[in-house]
Design an enzyme around this catalytic site. Structure first.
Site, PDB file in Angstrom:
ATOM      1  N   LYS A 106      15.351 -19.861  77.069  1.00  0.00           N
ATOM      2  CA  LYS A 106      14.078 -20.581  76.939  1.00  0.00           C
ATOM      3  C   LYS A 106      12.985 -19.707  76.340  1.00  0.00           C
ATOM      4  O   LYS A 106      12.110 -20.210  75.649  1.00  0.00           O
ATOM      5  CB  LYS A 106      13.614 -21.103  78.303  1.00  0.00           C
ATOM      6  CG  LYS A 106      14.383 -22.318  78.793  1.00  0.00           C
ATOM      7  CD  LYS A 106      13.565 -23.029  79.866  1.00  0.00           C
ATOM      8  CE  LYS A 106      14.201 -24.315  80.313  1.00  0.00           C
ATOM      9  NZ  LYS A 106      13.385 -24.999  81.326  1.00  0.00           N
ATOM     10  N   LYS A 114      25.893 -27.835  75.295  1.00  0.00           N
ATOM     11  CA  LYS A 114      25.624 -28.741  76.410  1.00  0.00           C
ATOM     12  C   LYS A 114      24.793 -29.939  75.928  1.00  0.00           C
ATOM     13  O   LYS A 114      23.904 -29.777  75.095  1.00  0.00           O
ATOM     14  CB  LYS A 114      24.851 -27.926  77.458  1.00  0.00           C
ATOM     15  CG  LYS A 114      24.444 -28.656  78.687  1.00  0.00           C
ATOM     16  CD  LYS A 114      23.632 -27.746  79.608  1.00  0.00           C
ATOM     17  CE  LYS A 114      22.154 -27.815  79.279  1.00  0.00           C
ATOM     18  NZ  LYS A 114      21.243 -27.554  80.398  1.00  0.00           N
ATOM     19  N   LYS A 133      18.366 -32.758  76.977  1.00  0.00           N
ATOM     20  CA  LYS A 133      17.212 -33.550  76.547  1.00  0.00           C
ATOM     21  C   LYS A 133      16.392 -32.819  75.504  1.00  0.00           C
ATOM     22  O   LYS A 133      15.584 -33.418  74.810  1.00  0.00           O
ATOM     23  CB  LYS A 133      16.349 -33.954  77.747  1.00  0.00           C
ATOM     24  CG  LYS A 133      15.896 -32.833  78.649  1.00  0.00           C
ATOM     25  CD  LYS A 133      15.256 -33.419  79.922  1.00  0.00           C
ATOM     26  CE  LYS A 133      15.333 -32.469  81.091  1.00  0.00           C
ATOM     27  NZ  LYS A 133      15.288 -33.129  82.378  1.00  0.00           N
TER      28      LYS A 133
HETATM   29  P1  AMP Z   1      17.406 -30.324  84.147  1.00  0.00           P
HETATM   30  O1  AMP Z   1      17.271 -31.599  83.404  1.00  0.00           O
HETATM   31  O2  AMP Z   1      17.677 -29.158  83.265  1.00  0.00           O
HETATM   32  O3  AMP Z   1      16.315 -30.117  85.175  1.00  0.00           O
HETATM   33  O4  AMP Z   1      18.752 -30.479  84.982  1.00  0.00           O
HETATM   34  C1  AMP Z   1      18.833 -31.298  86.128  1.00  0.00           C
HETATM   35  C2  AMP Z   1      20.241 -31.327  86.679  1.00  0.00           C
HETATM   36  O5  AMP Z   1      21.128 -31.945  85.729  1.00  0.00           O
HETATM   37  C3  AMP Z   1      20.834 -29.940  86.972  1.00  0.00           C
HETATM   38  O6  AMP Z   1      21.629 -30.024  88.134  1.00  0.00           O
HETATM   39  C4  AMP Z   1      21.684 -29.672  85.758  1.00  0.00           C
HETATM   40  O7  AMP Z   1      22.731 -28.779  86.035  1.00  0.00           O
HETATM   41  C5  AMP Z   1      22.211 -31.065  85.444  1.00  0.00           C
HETATM   42  N1  AMP Z   1      22.559 -31.198  84.018  1.00  0.00           N
HETATM   43  C6  AMP Z   1      21.707 -31.119  82.961  1.00  0.00           C
HETATM   44  N2  AMP Z   1      22.378 -31.248  81.795  1.00  0.00           N
HETATM   45  C7  AMP Z   1      23.697 -31.410  82.132  1.00  0.00           C
HETATM   46  C8  AMP Z   1      24.908 -31.598  81.375  1.00  0.00           C
HETATM   47  N3  AMP Z   1      24.903 -31.656  80.043  1.00  0.00           N
HETATM   48  N4  AMP Z   1      26.075 -31.721  82.057  1.00  0.00           N
HETATM   49  C9  AMP Z   1      26.091 -31.682  83.413  1.00  0.00           C
HETATM   50  N5  AMP Z   1      24.992 -31.507  84.181  1.00  0.00           N
HETATM   51  C10 AMP Z   1      23.805 -31.370  83.552  1.00  0.00           C
END
Ligand code: AMP
Ligand code: TRP
Length: 343
Positions: free
Chosen positions: A123, A206, A209
């Site tokens: 980041k 991955k 968003k």
């Molecule tokens: P974040 O949107 O980065 O705050 O992630 C929120 C949750 O979603 C966390 O537990 C991440 O590990 C999970 N997560 C985000 N992107 C993915 C993905 N591509 N595959 C699986 N889990 C994800």
């Protein structure tokens, strides 16, 4: 939770997890997090889920957008099956104990530990000198989120593994330095076929968003036609599907689509391949699109319905924050007693 999970008997099983309100939700968030949050709740375990708005501001957030995204995320939790009457659901900034314990952990964690965090390196990018101090300290706040509830299990996607190891290191060092057995050594729960949902355009990245290409992800708010068209255009290889999981090991894009199918249909990869092994992607992709639309469209229409009544959402979050504070305040107070703060 899973078999073989070990916790000190002194701590009762309590699940905590969080998601940043820093943009729309993707299929990765749903399968890696939200769906599993609802599953844990439905197993009758005590569950606490948080919209981590203070983590979100470690990078710039427009105030109006942050407010809207926090409510939208709350709607996403509820529409995915997290029931505010059975789980505690709130936004982080309403429970000051998170920030208070994070300060203590800033004094426990070491600079060297933080410097090794890959999410910080990703980041902060090339210009780390210009990253916020909050972005550097992010994992200490995350440890506080979890440990201020003495949570024992944290369901997350694969990308959060390193942060959870740091949480364990902080708990261990605190317990050791003060000669107590006060904080539990939390278990990460990274299970299922969708702990790392990959980009539809590049099987080595991955699904995120923040990816500049919208075609790389399925958003929870995409309509049926958009979902179908993104799946149709998803990158694949020319071969037919294998009949066993091991046939996918060198085929990241194919594996990703099968993993998504398995997670959406609550099957194992081998079960899916028993049915679809031998088929071409021209046949499998429409099946996947139908399944994704069937699972996601009720969620997105429920989100849209909930979003029409933001005052209702705010009331749910306020009530959740009161419940969360009732657990967190005594744990923070005991922490202060342990470290010698006068009261
Ligand atoms: P974040 O949107 O980065 O705050 O992630 C929120 C949750 O979603 C966390 O537990 C991440 O590990 C999970 N997560 C985000 N992107 C993915 C993905 N591509 N595959 C699986 N889990 C994800
Ligand atoms: N760092 C997590 C993410 O980016 C969000 C998060 C903050 C979290 N605090 C947490 C996840 C506590 C689990 C537990 O996805």
């Amino acid at each position: 939770m899973s078999e073989g999970v070990q916790t000190s008997p002194a701590f009762k099983t309590r699940v905590f997890s969080g998601i940043q309100p820093s943009g729309g939700l993707t299929l990765g968030n749903y399968l890696g997090a939200l769906k599993r949050f609802a599953d844990a709740q439905n197993q009758g375990i005590e569950t606490i889920y948080c919209m981590v708005d203070m983590h979100a501001i470690t990078v710039w957030q427009d105030p109006a957008a942050l407010r809207r995204q926090t409510r939208e995320l709350a709607a996403g939790f509820i529409a995915s099956g997290v029931d505010p009457n059975r789980s505690i659901l709130f936004n982080q900034s309403q429970v000051a104990e998170h920030a208070q314990l994070a300060w203590v952990f800033n004094c426990v964690a070491r600079m060297g530990w933080m410097k090794r965090m890959t999410q910080f390196k990703d980041k902060a990018g090339k210009n780390a000198e210009n990253a916020s101090l909050g972005l550097f300290g992010y994992p200490a706040l995350m440890a506080a989120d979890i440990l201020v509830y003495h949570a024992t299990h944290v369901p997350v996607g694969e990308d959060q593994k390193q942060h959870l190891e740091l949480t364990r290191d902080i708990a261990t060092k605190f317990n050791h330095d003060y000669g107590v057995d006060f904080f539990p050594i939390t278990e990460p729960v990274i299970e299922g076929t969708a702990t790392r949902v990959m980009s539809l355009r590049d099987g080595s990245k991955k699904m995120s968003k923040s990816d500049p290409s919208d075609a790389s992800r399925i958003n929870m708010t995409d309509d049926a036609e958009t979902i179908a068209s993104k799946i149709r255009k998803a990158r694949t290889d020319p071969d037919a599907l294998p009949s066993e999981a091991k046939g996918l090991s060198e085929r990241p894009e194919a594996r990703n689509l099968v993993n998504i199918y398995a997670a959406l249909s609550d099957q194992t990869v081998d079960e899916v391949l028993r049915d679809v092994g031998g088929r071409q992607f021209s046949e499998f992709k429409p099946m996947l699109a139908d399944l994704a639309v069937a699972k996601l469209s009720p969620i997105s229409s429920e989100m849209a319905r909930l979003m029409q009544n933001p005052t209702e959402i705010d009331a749910i979050l306020r009530k959740g924050a009161d419940q969360a504070r009732a657990i967190a305040a005594p744990i923070l107070q005991q922490t202060y007693d342990i470290i010698g703060m006068v009261r």
